[in-house]
Design a protein around this motif. Sequence first.
Motif, PDB file in Angstrom:
ATOM      1  N   UNK A  64      -9.142  -5.176  -5.466  1.00 14.35           N
ATOM      2  CA  UNK A  64     -10.570  -4.861  -5.407  1.00 14.35           C
ATOM      3  C   UNK A  64     -10.828  -3.384  -5.203  1.00 14.35           C
ATOM      4  N   UNK A  80      -6.628   3.178   3.879  1.00 13.24           N
ATOM      5  CA  UNK A  80      -6.277   2.571   2.591  1.00 13.24           C
ATOM      6  C   UNK A  80      -5.542   1.237   2.813  1.00 13.24           C
ATOM      7  N   UNK A  81      -4.614   1.227   3.760  1.00 10.22           N
ATOM      8  CA  UNK A  81      -3.936  -0.032   4.113  1.00 10.22           C
ATOM      9  C   UNK A  81      -4.970  -1.083   4.504  1.00 10.22           C
ATOM     10  N   UNK A 109     -12.564  -3.304  -0.236  1.00  9.99           N
ATOM     11  CA  UNK A 109     -13.040  -1.914  -0.323  1.00  9.99           C
ATOM     12  C   UNK A 109     -14.557  -1.928  -0.162  1.00  9.99           C
ATOM     13  N   UNK A 143       0.810  -1.232   0.000  1.00 11.69           N
ATOM     14  CA  UNK A 143       0.000   0.000   0.000  1.00 11.69           C
ATOM     15  C   UNK A 143       0.838   1.275   0.000  1.00 11.69           C
ATOM     16  N   UNK A 185      -8.173  -1.259   3.890  1.00  7.81           N
ATOM     17  CA  UNK A 185      -9.018  -1.680   2.762  1.00  7.81           C
ATOM     18  C   UNK A 185      -8.280  -2.652   1.850  1.00  7.81           C
ATOM     19  N   UNK A 186      -6.984  -2.418   1.649  1.00  5.27           N
ATOM     20  CA  UNK A 186      -6.208  -3.318   0.803  1.00  5.27           C
ATOM     21  C   UNK A 186      -6.186  -4.738   1.355  1.00  5.27           C
ATOM     22  N   UNK A 187      -6.289  -4.842   2.674  1.00  2.00           N
ATOM     23  CA  UNK A 187      -6.207  -6.164   3.314  1.00  2.00           C
ATOM     24  C   UNK A 187      -7.580  -6.767   3.612  1.00  2.00           C
TER      25      UNK A 187
END
Lengths: 276, 191
Positions: free
Chosen positions: A168, B141-142, B149, A50, B144-146
């Motif tokens: 996603x 954001x981190x 979303x 990220x 959501x990436x894991x």
Amino acid sequence: MRKTLPVDDLARDERFVRVPFQARMSDPRQAGSGANRAAGRLTPDRPEAPDAARALMHGIFVGEIQALEGAGRTCWDFDTGAGRDQAPFELKLDMARQCWDEARHCEISVKLSDWMGTEIGEFSENTFLYEAACNPDPVLRLTGVNRALEGLAIDVFTTMREFGQVAGDPVLEYCEDWMLADEVTHVKMGSDWLRRLTATDPERQKQALEFQQVVDKLFSVGGFRGDDEESPVRLARRFRELAGFSVDEIDEIAEVSRQALEEAKAARARLAARTA
Amino acid sequence: MGSVTVTPASFTMVLFDADRIRELATRLQAELGMGDTDVEVVVDEATPLTRAHVASADPAQVVIESGAIEDPKRPRQLSDERAVDVIGRLLLRVRDRRERGFADAPPDGELTPAEAAAWTAYAEGRLERLGHPAQQQRWRYHFRNRHGFTDAADAAFDRLWAADTLTWAELSALSAEAAAAAVPSRAAPVG
């Protein structure tokens, strides 16, 4: 108004800090123990992904600003005409259209930064793109910026679009997709004008392609971009073909990148041997 | 008062000052109520990468790659703000591990990326309430990436960020519930 604005005179507010390319390249850690781990495709499953994506997209954002500045300067810096130190009116029209696209990319990038939690100016700015856009020959500007650096943007956007798909993340995916479409057009402009302006001047074409190769090699440092699995950013062959690159030209970029990767590995091995 | 040490004592590849790092870590040690804990901050200066982890909770040892506390605008220079952020987050993780509610938390090396992101959100929210700058959207954001979303992921993140006294079971359950709501990713076409 003056012709060919030097890089130091670019307008930036206090949020932006410039770091010369040399400073990055001379960092002794680049050949250190972490470099092997940094290799490989940038994918969402990597622990640092990220933040790596945030830094990369900020780099693209400042590149969009400079591409806008560079295309704008090309409209202004040259008298209109067919001479070697001039730019045809149709080329200026293409550059004006590119300014419109780059301004839109800046706006997209600002919104994408908000989405990814990146502050404007959070990372340093490297002004190499604008410097390539200061070449006194308009053809070399187009090969250095439109073919080499916007070609790199095609590779980065393709990689990041895929990153968004796998993660996603619809916002990242669509931002990359829309900007990618424009980049293919910008690279195609560079390819078309290179051929048109050097059709009867092979020496000029040779110089322009050599300049492009220098820029390509700089941005393949350590195998950052290439065909290998180890490259964080993959060469987007199909889009490059659409943008006017021949298969031989793409193979050449892949080879330059492969050499850069091998050089980086050798440097790391030498450092490890010295440390041992 | 527990000691605070920084390893190495002097740096050759980056322009960091070990005394400054120790000063920041000492301030955090007091601020987080860990005055009786010996703390060692180990910096791996040979890499510009950004990973950081708790190597040991007792004694407290945190290991940080130099890129994690480097000023992103000034290569090889220390960023006080980033150092406070990273060391503070790791010390909170140490403090959590030393409490009964985290006895069954896996070692840092065995945390899944989703669990690590959830724990980061939990720590960063607490640092913000202590008055430290926090990039909430960055950590969202981190997360959501894991975790996907989705609204469910955002709701879980908000709860983690606002929490002060979670157990490992509660933290990992929030992470698992959010991940369960994620939409499977689509295969990417070749460019």
